[in-house]
Every structure is written in structure tokens, then in C-alpha cells.
Scaffold this motif. Sequence first.
Motif, PDB file in Angstrom:
ATOM      1  N   CYS A 120       0.853  -1.186   0.000  1.00  0.00           N
ATOM      2  CA  CYS A 120       0.000   0.000   0.000  1.00  0.00           C
ATOM      3  C   CYS A 120       0.889   1.236   0.000  1.00  0.00           C
ATOM      4  CB  CYS A 120      -0.937   0.005   1.207  1.00  0.00           C
ATOM      5  SG  CYS A 120      -2.300   1.184   1.003  1.00  0.00           S
ATOM      6  N   CYS A 122      -0.210   4.227   1.722  1.00  0.00           N
ATOM      7  CA  CYS A 122      -0.634   5.207   2.737  1.00  0.00           C
ATOM      8  C   CYS A 122       0.477   5.549   3.736  1.00  0.00           C
ATOM      9  CB  CYS A 122      -1.908   4.760   3.448  1.00  0.00           C
ATOM     10  SG  CYS A 122      -1.801   3.171   4.267  1.00  0.00           S
ATOM     11  N   GLU A 123       1.335   4.579   4.059  1.00  0.00           N
ATOM     12  CA  GLU A 123       2.415   4.855   5.012  1.00  0.00           C
ATOM     13  C   GLU A 123       3.524   5.693   4.384  1.00  0.00           C
ATOM     14  OE1 GLU A 123       1.538   1.731   4.096  1.00  0.00           O
ATOM     15  OE2 GLU A 123       0.939   0.559   5.840  1.00  0.00           O
ATOM     16  N   SER A 165      -3.457  -3.824  -0.358  1.00  0.00           N
ATOM     17  CA  SER A 165      -4.563  -3.466   0.548  1.00  0.00           C
ATOM     18  C   SER A 165      -5.128  -2.079   0.233  1.00  0.00           C
ATOM     19  CB  SER A 165      -4.071  -3.473   1.994  1.00  0.00           C
ATOM     20  OG  SER A 165      -3.154  -2.420   2.214  1.00  0.00           O
ATOM     21  N   TYR A 201     -10.214   0.715  11.828  1.00  0.00           N
ATOM     22  CA  TYR A 201      -8.791   0.800  11.471  1.00  0.00           C
ATOM     23  C   TYR A 201      -8.062   1.914  12.228  1.00  0.00           C
ATOM     24  CZ  TYR A 201     -10.575  -1.603   7.231  1.00  0.00           C
ATOM     25  OH  TYR A 201     -11.205  -2.441   6.358  1.00  0.00           O
ATOM     26  N   ARG A 205      -3.776   3.149  12.258  1.00  0.00           N
ATOM     27  CA  ARG A 205      -3.206   4.361  11.648  1.00  0.00           C
ATOM     28  C   ARG A 205      -2.245   5.058  12.609  1.00  0.00           C
ATOM     29  NH1 ARG A 205      -8.935   5.714   8.731  1.00  0.00           N
ATOM     30  NH2 ARG A 205      -8.878   3.853   7.396  1.00  0.00           N
ATOM     31  N   GLN A 221     -12.501   2.472  -0.374  1.00  0.00           N
ATOM     32  CA  GLN A 221     -12.845   1.252   0.367  1.00  0.00           C
ATOM     33  C   GLN A 221     -14.365   1.065   0.358  1.00  0.00           C
ATOM     34  OE1 GLN A 221     -10.938   1.872   4.193  1.00  0.00           O
ATOM     35  NE2 GLN A 221      -8.905   1.478   3.344  1.00  0.00           N
ATOM     36  N   LYS A 248     -12.122  -7.944   5.334  1.00  0.00           N
ATOM     37  CA  LYS A 248     -11.598  -7.084   6.399  1.00  0.00           C
ATOM     38  C   LYS A 248     -12.547  -5.927   6.638  1.00  0.00           C
ATOM     39  CE  LYS A 248      -7.637  -4.186   7.074  1.00  0.00           C
ATOM     40  NZ  LYS A 248      -6.766  -3.337   6.356  1.00  0.00           N
ATOM     41  N   VAL A 273      -8.995  -6.729  12.688  1.00  0.00           N
ATOM     42  CA  VAL A 273      -8.233  -5.476  12.580  1.00  0.00           C
ATOM     43  C   VAL A 273      -7.953  -4.824  13.936  1.00  0.00           C
ATOM     44  CG1 VAL A 273      -9.069  -5.071  10.245  1.00  0.00           C
ATOM     45  CG2 VAL A 273     -10.268  -4.033  12.199  1.00  0.00           C
TER      46      VAL A 273
HETATM   47  C1  PBG Z   1      -3.236  -0.048   4.546  1.00  0.00           C
HETATM   48  C2  PBG Z   1      -3.871  -0.925   5.552  1.00  0.00           C
HETATM   49  C3  PBG Z   1      -4.744  -0.600   6.595  1.00  0.00           C
HETATM   50  C4  PBG Z   1      -4.957  -1.747   7.323  1.00  0.00           C
HETATM   51  C5  PBG Z   1      -4.249  -2.762   6.677  1.00  0.00           C
HETATM   52  N1  PBG Z   1      -3.612  -2.243   5.577  1.00  0.00           N
HETATM   53  C6  PBG Z   1      -5.274   0.710   7.026  1.00  0.00           C
HETATM   54  C7  PBG Z   1      -6.313   1.391   6.268  1.00  0.00           C
HETATM   55  O1  PBG Z   1      -6.828   0.938   5.255  1.00  0.00           O
HETATM   56  O2  PBG Z   1      -6.604   2.516   6.680  1.00  0.00           O
HETATM   57  C8  PBG Z   1      -5.783  -1.849   8.573  1.00  0.00           C
HETATM   58  C9  PBG Z   1      -5.357  -2.909   9.536  1.00  0.00           C
HETATM   59  C10 PBG Z   1      -5.871  -2.751  10.909  1.00  0.00           C
HETATM   60  O3  PBG Z   1      -6.692  -1.873  11.246  1.00  0.00           O
HETATM   61  O4  PBG Z   1      -5.437  -3.554  11.742  1.00  0.00           O
HETATM   62  N2  PBG Z   1      -4.088   0.542   3.638  1.00  0.00           N
END
Ligand code: PBG
Length: 328
Positions: A120, A122-123, A165, A201, A205, A221, A248, A273
Motif C-alpha cells: 500500500c 498510505c504509510e 490493501s 482501522y 493508523r 474502500q 476485512k 483489525v
Molecule cells: C493499509 C492498511 C490498513 C490496514 C491494513 N492495511 C489501514 C487502512 O486501510 O486505513 C488496517 C489494519 C488494521 O486496522 O489492523 N491501507
Amino acid sequence: MSYPLVRLRRLRENPKLRRFVSEHKLFKKDLAQPIFVKEGIPGRVAVASMPGQFQFSEAEAVEEAKKILDLGVPAVILFGIPSKKDARGFEAFAKKGIIQRAVAKIKKSAPGLLVITDVCLCEYLTHGHCGHVRKGRVLNDSSVATLARVALSHAEAGADVVAPSDMMDGRVLAIRRLLDRRGFEHLPVMSYAVKYASSFYAPFRDAAESAPGFGDRSGYQMDPANAREAFREVEADLAEGADLLLVKPALGYGDVIRRVVEKFSCPVGCYSVSGEYSMIKAAAERGWVDEKKTVLETHLSMKRAGAAFIVSYWAKDIARWETGGGIS
Ligand code: PBG
């Protein structure tokens, strides 16, 4: 036949018989433990909103991975937190990026472990969305091209499975094509095919430092109000070459797991999660629920729903509790 000839309690009162006829069990062999690896920290940092979970330095992540394998948990899923973010996500596919280095080291020190990498952006992006942003919109196709490079870099580092993801359309196809072109046609793609825009989630974050800087993720999503839409997501990802799937969150989505499992013949797992974890942890800390019993109950609900495997922050604990032959 009915009462008084029928008495359902006859099968319940004797614990030996109750265990003998129980339908479902949890096995550590079906679990994957998430690991957060952070660049540039000396040791490990506790995640405040997830008691018992940590951001690990590269070296600590290797030690953690060995411990996980020693406990009998067969798989980990890795998340990387780079020391610098940018607008394109360059660090996500850097040859010497945090995940690429961690994967290589973990594979060397714990070769018996199945190493799955979360794919992904996002990080790695300054704004924290899962794809590139232009004029306030999350772009699909340019994000997909980058995601494919990320997956390839994980494959080159030695990942056993890559797990996108991000929820962009067409990312499985782009990943599959690039992997195939570069000699990784054997590498499986585990798609987070059915991923809802969930409030659960939030603690993740914190752990992954990936909260979106504006808006939310409901533009990519899934809407928690929808169940049948899961079929379209799964159909699309399987047609693009996904090998195994995740639903998920897990808690509250048992109906979706069940329906997907009944309709499709690929392996379907679920991801319990961060919010599921923190909720139970917080209640257990106050003495309001019993942690072990509650965790076994929620995870059994996932097995009952039909999940073949579970990604869980309790994987290590469940492995400690399961002394062989499964636990229920
Ligand atoms: C990255 C990702 C997320 C999670 C897994 N991969 C966060 C999101 O979509 O905001 C969530 C996992 C969790 O809450 O344990 N996109």
C-alpha cells in the motif's frame, strides 16, 4: 420429536462430551501475525492505542519474527513505516527501503516463516491516502502503476506473498503482469479484495502512521452498508489473477465471509483489525471482559463464518494458548 424427548442440554452438561462434539477449532497453523517495522528507531516503540503491539526497528523485527515462528505461528504480514514520506511514494519501492531490508533479513534469520508483505502507499505518502492525490482526488491508474513497482520490490527482496490493501481498481492485474514479466510468475497475490471503509482501522493508523490528512477512505474502500458488492470485488480480483483473498474487518463481517466462502472456491481469510484488538484489550484492562475467552470467541466466530485463515494481533497469544490439536 420435541421436549421432553428432545433435551439439547444432554450434549452440553458433560464437558468431555461437549468438547467431543464441538464443530470448530482454532489452529495456530491458520494464523498470521502483523509486524510494524519502522525506519530509524533504536529499538521498539509501544503503540499507545494497541497495548502489547509495537513498532519495531529492523533488528527488533527480526527477533520478533524468530519468536513468532518459535511459537508455531507460520506467517507474518509486514507493514513498513519509512523515515521520510513524499508525494509519490518513492520509499515504498526503494531497493533499500525499510520493508525490502526487513524482508531480506527476516527470510535469512527465520527461513521457515511465510513472509507476507502489505502492499500500500498510505504509510509512504505525505497525505496518508492509499493512492496518489491530485486536486483532492485519489487517482486510480497512476497509483496502480506505483503499487505494481512496490509489489515487485517486495518480491525481489524475498517476500513469499504480496498483499495489496489499497483498494484501487485493477491493481491485482498490474501487480500480476509486472511480477510475471520479471520472473515472479510463481509468487502468489493475496488480495484484500473485500475491504470496507471501517472505523475499526483507527488504532492501526497510529501504529503505521498512515491516517489520511484530509477526508476519509470511503472513496475507495467499500461501504459497510453493502454485502453483494463483495462479489463484484472478488470476481474482479480473481479475474485479475488473485490467488487468495481477505475479508476485512472480521468482527461484524461474518455474513460477508460466509457469503464469499460459499460462492468462490479460492482460499478466503479474514483480518481481525486493530480496532477489534483495542476494543477487547481496553475492556479486558478494566476487567469488563476476560481477554482470552473473548478472543477465542471472536476468532471462533471467524472460523464458523468459514475463514480458512486469520490475520490477527493475537496470533502469538493464541499460539501460546493452543497447546496442540486446536483450541475452542
Ligand atoms: C493499509 C492498511 C490498513 C490496514 C491494513 N492495511 C489501514 C487502512 O486501510 O486505513 C488496517 C489494519 C488494521 O486496522 O489492523 N491501507
